[in-house]
Design an enzyme around this catalytic site. Structure first.
Site, PDB file in Angstrom:
ATOM      1  N   HIS A  48      48.333 -35.907 -11.579  1.00 45.80           N
ATOM      2  CA  HIS A  48      46.367 -35.904 -11.592  1.00 45.80           C
ATOM      3  C   HIS A  48      45.608 -37.155 -10.803  1.00 45.80           C
ATOM      4  CE1 HIS A  48      48.186 -33.206 -14.563  1.00 45.80           C
ATOM      5  NE2 HIS A  48      49.108 -34.422 -15.317  1.00 45.80           N
ATOM      6  N   ARG A  73      54.980 -40.061  -7.469  1.00 43.33           N
ATOM      7  CA  ARG A  73      55.160 -39.029  -8.339  1.00 43.33           C
ATOM      8  C   ARG A  73      53.633 -37.661  -7.371  1.00 43.33           C
ATOM      9  NH1 ARG A  73      53.681 -37.072 -13.972  1.00 43.33           N
ATOM     10  NH2 ARG A  73      51.358 -37.595 -13.671  1.00 43.33           N
ATOM     11  N   ASP A  87      59.755 -40.078   4.248  1.00 46.84           N
ATOM     12  CA  ASP A  87      59.036 -40.810   6.077  1.00 46.84           C
ATOM     13  C   ASP A  87      58.202 -41.317   6.039  1.00 46.84           C
ATOM     14  OD1 ASP A  87      60.930 -38.589   7.174  1.00 46.84           O
ATOM     15  OD2 ASP A  87      59.790 -37.636   8.230  1.00 46.84           O
ATOM     16  N   GLU A 152      59.447 -31.574 -19.196  1.00 47.70           N
ATOM     17  CA  GLU A 152      57.658 -31.943 -19.676  1.00 47.70           C
ATOM     18  C   GLU A 152      58.056 -30.164 -20.530  1.00 47.70           C
ATOM     19  OE1 GLU A 152      55.169 -33.269 -17.296  1.00 47.70           O
ATOM     20  OE2 GLU A 152      55.983 -32.504 -15.784  1.00 47.70           O
ATOM     21  N   ASP A 178      53.152 -33.534 -22.619  1.00 46.70           N
ATOM     22  CA  ASP A 178      53.250 -31.362 -21.719  1.00 46.70           C
ATOM     23  C   ASP A 178      54.218 -31.019 -22.571  1.00 46.70           C
ATOM     24  OD1 ASP A 178      51.472 -30.835 -19.478  1.00 46.70           O
ATOM     25  OD2 ASP A 178      52.118 -32.917 -18.084  1.00 46.70           O
TER      26      ASP A 178
END
Length: 268
Positions: A48, A73, A87, A152, A178
């Site tokens: 977000h 996230r 990586d 969610e 959500d």
């Protein structure tokens, strides 16, 4: 020399509660400021917040220099994005909107080197191996990856037993906002039916022996979630902390009564 130990994963295995905060200002400088606040972990949000891979990488480095463990996230559970962010050196990932065992299996595979997965072998070019200086990185990296899957939706709840039982999944994170929206209670993550669903989900996750995660901006609700058994939890975001502090400062100086309820919508 093996891959660095993941302290967050070790804490979850030892059942030590981990307190966190969301980092969504998309600023390495802001992330560094927040990282000195004493949280066990900070979630750098690529879903977000207006972040791309270089910006996520810069914030990760800022947080990694502190005592707080950086979690990233991603916007979606894409194998190519997972390969790139691992990586960079990220060891703990939160993947949003997981709804099936098939999806969960592919996410586990994306975080593991062959023969256990499909992570591309490019460690010599990667910051994760200190650019090849961690000589045993390829053989030890899998054990230090911590994969957290975000449940969610009602579909995710329906599949939670299979997902939680999957080897390679370290924790399941319930997204109340959500989930509430999918259950028909948009904007009401504290609705009794949503809370009941969270209680049930926590019980099923615990039965599978996995860690239970959640977030809220409401401290009373946070204490409730902790009492319900949350193993790792975020209790705010840098964005909302900044909004509240700057607005309260102006209102205090001007002698205005605060218009804030203290319960800003989380959207997480």
């Amino acid at each position: 020399m093996p891959a660095p130990t993941n302290p967050f994963k070790a804490a979850l295995r030892e059942q030590r509660f981990q307190l966190g905060l969301w980092v969504a200002l998309a600023s390495p400088y802001a992330a560094e400021v927040v990282s000195g606040s004493g949280y066990d972990w900070l979630l750098i949000d690529g879903e977000h917040a207006p972040n791309d891979l270089p910006l996520l990488s810069a914030q990760f480095r800022a947080v990694a220099a502190s005592a707080s463990h950086p979690i990233v996230r991603l916007p979606v559970g894409d194998a190519a994005l997972i390969k790139q962010i691992l990586d960079v050196g990220v060891q703990t990932l939160l993947i949003p909107m997981v709804e099936s065992i098939e999806q969960a299996r592919e996410l586990v595979r994306a975080t593991r080197y062959p023969p256990h997965g499909i992570r591309g072998v490019g460690a010599a070019l990667a910051r994760a191996s200190q650019f090849g200086r961690i000589t045993d990185y390829l053989h030890t990296a899998n054990d230090q990856i911590c994969l957290l899957l975000q449940i969610e939706s009602r579909a995710g709840l329906a599949a939670i037993d299979e997902i939680a039982a999957l080897e390679g999944v370290d924790g399941l994170f319930i997204g109340p906002s959500d989930l509430a929206a999918d259950m028909g209670y948009l904007g009401s993550p504290g609705h009794p039916e949503v809370r009941a669903a969270i209680i049930d989900a926590f019980a099923r996750i615990e039965k599978a022996g996995k860690a239970r995660g959640i977030m809220t901006l409401d401290l009373a609700q946070a204490r409730d979630y902790r009492d319900l058994g949350a193993d790792f939890m975020a209790i705010g975001t840098d964005v909302t902390c900044l909004v509240r502090a700057t607005q309260a400062l102006r209102q205090e100086f001007c002698g205005e009564q605060s218009q804030q309820s203290g319960k800003l919508e989380s959207g997480y």
